[in-house]
Motif scaffolding. Structure first.
Motif, PDB file in Angstrom:
ATOM      1  N   ASP A 441       0.744  -1.019   0.064  1.00 24.43           N
ATOM      2  CA  ASP A 441       0.190  -0.198   0.232  1.00 24.43           C
ATOM      3  C   ASP A 441       0.822   0.976   0.253  1.00 24.43           C
ATOM      4  OD1 ASP A 441      -0.203   1.090   3.001  1.00 24.43           O
ATOM      5  OD2 ASP A 441       0.315  -0.544   3.069  1.00 24.43           O
ATOM      6  N   TYR A 442       0.443   2.222   0.024  1.00 23.24           N
ATOM      7  CA  TYR A 442       0.856   3.307  -0.539  1.00 23.24           C
ATOM      8  C   TYR A 442       0.884   4.138   1.099  1.00 23.24           C
ATOM      9  CZ  TYR A 442       2.695   1.034  -4.465  1.00 23.24           C
ATOM     10  OH  TYR A 442       3.040   0.723  -4.823  1.00 23.24           O
ATOM     11  N   GLY A 443       0.202   3.741   2.134  1.00 21.84           N
ATOM     12  CA  GLY A 443      -0.399   4.807   2.954  1.00 21.84           C
ATOM     13  C   GLY A 443       0.460   5.298   3.739  1.00 21.84           C
ATOM     14  N   MET A 444       0.294   5.253   5.296  1.00 23.94           N
ATOM     15  CA  MET A 444       0.725   6.286   6.354  1.00 23.94           C
ATOM     16  C   MET A 444       1.769   5.261   6.865  1.00 23.94           C
ATOM     17  SD  MET A 444      -2.565   5.433   9.046  1.00 23.94           S
ATOM     18  CE  MET A 444      -2.035   6.175  10.371  1.00 23.94           C
ATOM     19  N   GLY A 445       1.965   4.312   6.558  1.00 28.35           N
ATOM     20  CA  GLY A 445       3.194   3.668   6.512  1.00 28.35           C
ATOM     21  C   GLY A 445       3.473   2.621   8.397  1.00 28.35           C
ATOM     22  N   ILE A 446       4.416   2.012   9.133  1.00 31.90           N
ATOM     23  CA  ILE A 446       4.710   1.561  10.066  1.00 31.90           C
ATOM     24  C   ILE A 446       6.084   1.958  10.155  1.00 31.90           C
ATOM     25  CG2 ILE A 446       4.142   0.262  11.577  1.00 31.90           C
ATOM     26  CD1 ILE A 446       2.448  -1.758   9.596  1.00 31.90           C
ATOM     27  N   SER A 447       6.145   2.810  11.594  1.00 32.13           N
ATOM     28  CA  SER A 447       7.467   2.441  12.606  1.00 32.13           C
ATOM     29  C   SER A 447       8.020   1.554  12.487  1.00 32.13           C
ATOM     30  CB  SER A 447       6.772   3.643  13.685  1.00 32.13           C
ATOM     31  OG  SER A 447       6.632   2.980  14.572  1.00 32.13           O
ATOM     32  N   GLN A 448       9.229   1.893  13.093  1.00 38.00           N
ATOM     33  CA  GLN A 448      10.647   0.494  13.339  1.00 38.00           C
ATOM     34  C   GLN A 448       9.999   0.170  13.828  1.00 38.00           C
ATOM     35  OE1 GLN A 448      13.017  -1.219  11.146  1.00 38.00           O
ATOM     36  NE2 GLN A 448      12.606  -0.017   9.451  1.00 38.00           N
ATOM     37  N   THR A 488       6.942 -17.828   7.012  1.00 38.22           N
ATOM     38  CA  THR A 488       7.254 -16.765   7.184  1.00 38.22           C
ATOM     39  C   THR A 488       6.079 -15.604   6.861  1.00 38.22           C
ATOM     40  OG1 THR A 488       8.432 -16.750   5.885  1.00 38.22           O
ATOM     41  CG2 THR A 488       9.148 -17.675   7.992  1.00 38.22           C
ATOM     42  N   LEU A 489       5.552 -14.738   8.145  1.00 34.76           N
ATOM     43  CA  LEU A 489       5.106 -13.208   7.604  1.00 34.76           C
ATOM     44  C   LEU A 489       6.092 -12.208   8.288  1.00 34.76           C
ATOM     45  CD1 LEU A 489       2.581 -12.227   6.909  1.00 34.76           C
ATOM     46  CD2 LEU A 489       1.586 -12.353   8.441  1.00 34.76           C
ATOM     47  N   TRP A 490       6.276 -10.988   7.068  1.00 41.44           N
ATOM     48  CA  TRP A 490       6.715  -9.805   7.915  1.00 41.44           C
ATOM     49  C   TRP A 490       6.152  -8.807   6.671  1.00 41.44           C
ATOM     50  CZ3 TRP A 490       8.907 -13.155   4.178  1.00 41.44           C
ATOM     51  CH2 TRP A 490       9.033 -13.199   3.119  1.00 41.44           C
ATOM     52  N   VAL A 491       7.268  -7.822   7.715  1.00 45.07           N
ATOM     53  CA  VAL A 491       6.619  -6.122   7.027  1.00 45.07           C
ATOM     54  C   VAL A 491       7.597  -5.360   7.045  1.00 45.07           C
ATOM     55  CG1 VAL A 491       6.097  -5.310   9.070  1.00 45.07           C
ATOM     56  CG2 VAL A 491       4.887  -4.258   7.696  1.00 45.07           C
ATOM     57  N   GLU A 492       7.542  -4.978   5.786  1.00 40.48           N
ATOM     58  CA  GLU A 492       8.630  -3.658   5.699  1.00 40.48           C
ATOM     59  C   GLU A 492       7.947  -2.698   5.448  1.00 40.48           C
ATOM     60  OE1 GLU A 492      10.890  -5.157   2.089  1.00 40.48           O
ATOM     61  OE2 GLU A 492      12.168  -6.793   2.920  1.00 40.48           O
ATOM     62  N   SER A 493       8.555  -1.297   5.791  1.00 40.30           N
ATOM     63  CA  SER A 493       7.789  -0.243   6.082  1.00 40.30           C
ATOM     64  C   SER A 493       8.056   1.272   6.214  1.00 40.30           C
ATOM     65  CB  SER A 493       6.119  -0.043   7.395  1.00 40.30           C
ATOM     66  OG  SER A 493       5.781   0.520   7.397  1.00 40.30           O
ATOM     67  N   GLU A 494       8.223   1.693   6.308  1.00 38.32           N
ATOM     68  CA  GLU A 494       8.663   3.532   6.812  1.00 38.32           C
ATOM     69  C   GLU A 494       7.544   4.553   6.931  1.00 38.32           C
ATOM     70  OE1 GLU A 494      11.602   5.269   4.161  1.00 38.32           O
ATOM     71  OE2 GLU A 494      12.736   3.430   4.048  1.00 38.32           O
ATOM     72  N   ILE A 495       7.312   5.242   7.167  1.00 38.74           N
ATOM     73  CA  ILE A 495       6.753   6.199   7.832  1.00 38.74           C
ATOM     74  C   ILE A 495       6.525   6.947   6.839  1.00 38.74           C
ATOM     75  CG2 ILE A 495       6.249   8.274   9.339  1.00 38.74           C
ATOM     76  CD1 ILE A 495       5.586   5.189  11.299  1.00 38.74           C
ATOM     77  N   GLY A 496       5.512   7.526   6.382  1.00 44.09           N
ATOM     78  CA  GLY A 496       4.680   7.736   5.195  1.00 44.09           C
ATOM     79  C   GLY A 496       4.978   7.261   4.171  1.00 44.09           C
ATOM     80  N   ALA A 497       5.909   6.077   4.005  1.00 43.99           N
ATOM     81  CA  ALA A 497       6.464   5.955   2.195  1.00 43.99           C
ATOM     82  C   ALA A 497       5.467   4.959   1.833  1.00 43.99           C
ATOM     83  CB  ALA A 497       7.322   5.182   1.979  1.00 43.99           C
ATOM     84  N   GLY A 498       4.363   4.106   3.015  1.00 42.90           N
ATOM     85  CA  GLY A 498       3.967   2.679   2.403  1.00 42.90           C
ATOM     86  C   GLY A 498       4.337   2.056   3.349  1.00 42.90           C
ATOM     87  N   SER A 499       3.322   0.463   2.969  1.00 42.24           N
ATOM     88  CA  SER A 499       4.198  -0.675   4.245  1.00 42.24           C
ATOM     89  C   SER A 499       3.460  -1.862   2.997  1.00 42.24           C
ATOM     90  CB  SER A 499       3.030  -1.073   5.189  1.00 42.24           C
ATOM     91  OG  SER A 499       3.110   0.113   5.954  1.00 42.24           O
TER      92      SER A 499
END
Length: 510
Positions: A441-448, A488-499
């Motif tokens: 997605d191209y939404g709010m993102g998730i913090s580390q 395995t399930l994992w996430v890659e994300s940055e705040i403001g750059a989606g997830s």
């Protein structure tokens, strides 16, 4: 006459491939192969040495980009060198800080080499890594002067001696049982909380072997293994759960943390043990799980009846009914469906916690499942552009309904947590003997910080709690379903750059 030659050639090829694989797995250097023609250049092969060096298993490695080894240490200049080499299809040799699965740092001497086809296009990259942590440590030690090191040791020892009384007073105020043992497991000190909790005196404790305390009531096999086998390796023991029935205070469940500390002088070889009594907490958690299970079951039955009556009313709507009546009836149906989904998630959570989740494994076409599931969601949210790219031609042995539930949850989250955007990408491809499904997605993102906890039960990120309703169990259920399918399930994300949420599933072998 050609058939024997063809079979012989096939046998020779297979024999050569086996020899090559044995050679790679015999190498002391970690070796990986990435597929440059797939998005994010994922790892499609790793040898045994790579697993040993990093501490990750084969299943946890396949499908990831190599950058996952740098964890949150992303400001290293070496990362940009690697990125440029991959972009330009060039070889590079460098040293970079990596982190094992247990979080420990190791220095990696990395060689990256491109593999090109006959047209000169880079199709793969081969990475060869060697753990040079010891060499780096020795180089650092050689740069330090011996006199300076000795001075620091003397100063530190003196500081510890001067502050012994002060530290002892602090230990006594801690509301957790604390013990200090020597190398022979003899108790050197015990704080007041330990004495009160386990109903013993100082005279009965200090100077005694831990396993002989209280008429051998601490002669616990799990604790003995922890101290005699694990601690001598210099690895700290974190949150080791011990359950024991004590003669005087009854059954206790304890969380033990232990550290072996080596100092010079009189403090050499000390074992620090912190014991937290979690008996009441475990009982509260058990009651909470029982309540969720009972409440979910009790709510399910009347809700099913209500849903049936609503469906009956929808079929019996008079022709002259007002638009407001029809609209209200439709809203009631929607909210009943939402409540039904919430109760179903609570039931799934209860089953997972109790170990009673049922998995009905049958072969299914992953491409068809991805297309069918995502297309149904696209029909329900026509304002979103959901792109699908899935042509793996792979068959998965698993519970088709549960995998569809995972995809539905991840895509629904991508839509829910992307206000202001209208695009979601779903991509499915092969990585080695696995399929990898990615939802971007191209939404709010998730913090580390939140990424490390996002798959825990009932966890919700702070920013999300304020803006979006929910209970924080959807991703927990997804994680457990994928784990039960050996993926395995994992996430890659940055705040403001989606997830991007990724999961892998093993391909069914013919």
């Amino acid at each position: 006459m050609l058939e024997p030659n063809i079979n012989s050639q096939t046998i020779n090829n297979n024999l050569s491939n086996n020899i090559y694989l044995q050679a790679l797995n015999s190498a002391r250097s970690g070796i990986i192969i990435t597929d440059n023609q797939q998005p994010d250049n994922p790892i499609i092969y790793c040898n045994t040495a790579f697993e040993n060096i990093t501490g990750y298993s084969h299943n946890e490695i396949i499908g990831h980009n190599c950058r996952f080894l740098q964890s949150q240490d992303r400001s290293q200049p070496a990362r940009q060198i690697i990125k440029d080499a991959v972009k330009n299809g060039e070889e590079c040799v460098l040293e970079i800080r990596n982190y094992k699965k247990n979080g420990s740092l190791f220095w990696n001497e990395l060689t990256i080499s491109p593999v090109k086809d006959i047209d000169g296009t880079v199709t793969h990259f081969i990475g060869v890594q060697n753990d040079i942590t010891d060499r780096k440590r020795h180089e650092n030690e050689m740069r330090e002067e011996k006199a300076s090191v000795e001075k620091k040791i003397v100063e530190r020892t003196k500081e510890l001696h001067d502050n012994e009384a002060f530290l002892s007073s602090i230990i006594q105020t801690v509301r957790e049982s604390l013990l200090v043992l020597d190398a022979d497991y003899k108790v050197l000190s015990a704080n007041t909380h330990f004495l009160n909790s386990f109903k013993v005196t100082t005279e009965d404790t200090i100077g005694k072997i831990l396993f002989e305390l209280g008429n051998h009531q601490w002669d616990i096999e799990a604790l003995k293994v922890l101290l005699t086998k694990i601690l001598p390796t210099n690895n700290p023991v974190i949150d080791f759960e011990v359950e024991h029935d004590f003669p005087y205070i009854g059954k206790k469940i304890m969380l033990v943390n232990a550290y072996r500390v080596e100092f010079e002088g009189q403090y050499k070889d000390r074992i620090l043990i912190a014991i937290e009594d979690i008996t009441d907490k475990k009982e509260v958690d058990r009651r909470k799980d029982d309540f969720l299970s009972i409440a979910s079951h009790e709510l399910k039955t009347p809700l099913t009846t209500i849903k049936g009556f609503i469906q009956l009313l929808e079929r019996m709507v008079p022709k002259d009914s007002s638009e407001k009546f029809v609209s209200t009836l439709g809203k009631v149906s929607i909210y009943v469906d939402r409540l039904n989904n919430l109760i179903s998630e609570l039931l799934d959570t209860s089953k997972i916690q109790s170990g009673n989740i049922e998995i009905h494994k049958d072969p299914f076409d992953i491409d068809k499942l991805v297309h069918d599931t995502v297309e149904n969601l696209a029909l329900a949210t026509p304002e979103y552009k959901i792109s699908i790219n899935s042509d793996t031609k792979a068959i998965i042995l698993g519970d088709e309904l549960q995998i569809s539930q995972v995809i539905t949850n991840l895509v629904s989250n991508a839509i829910k947590y992307s206000p202001g955007t209208d695009k979601v990408d779903v991509y499915c491809n092969r990585v080695g003997n696995f399929v990898k499904v990615s939802i971007t997605d191209y939404g709010m993102g998730i913090s580390q910080q939140d990424q490390t906890k996002i798959f825990e039960r009932f966890f919700r990120a702070r920013d999300i709690q304020k803006k979006f309703p929910g209970m924080g169990i959807g991703l927990y259920i997804c994680h457990e379903i994928i784990a039960n399918h050996n993926g395995t399930l994992w996430v890659e994300s940055e705040i403001g750059a989606g997830s991007t949420f990724n999961f892998t599933l093993p391909i069914m072998q013919s």
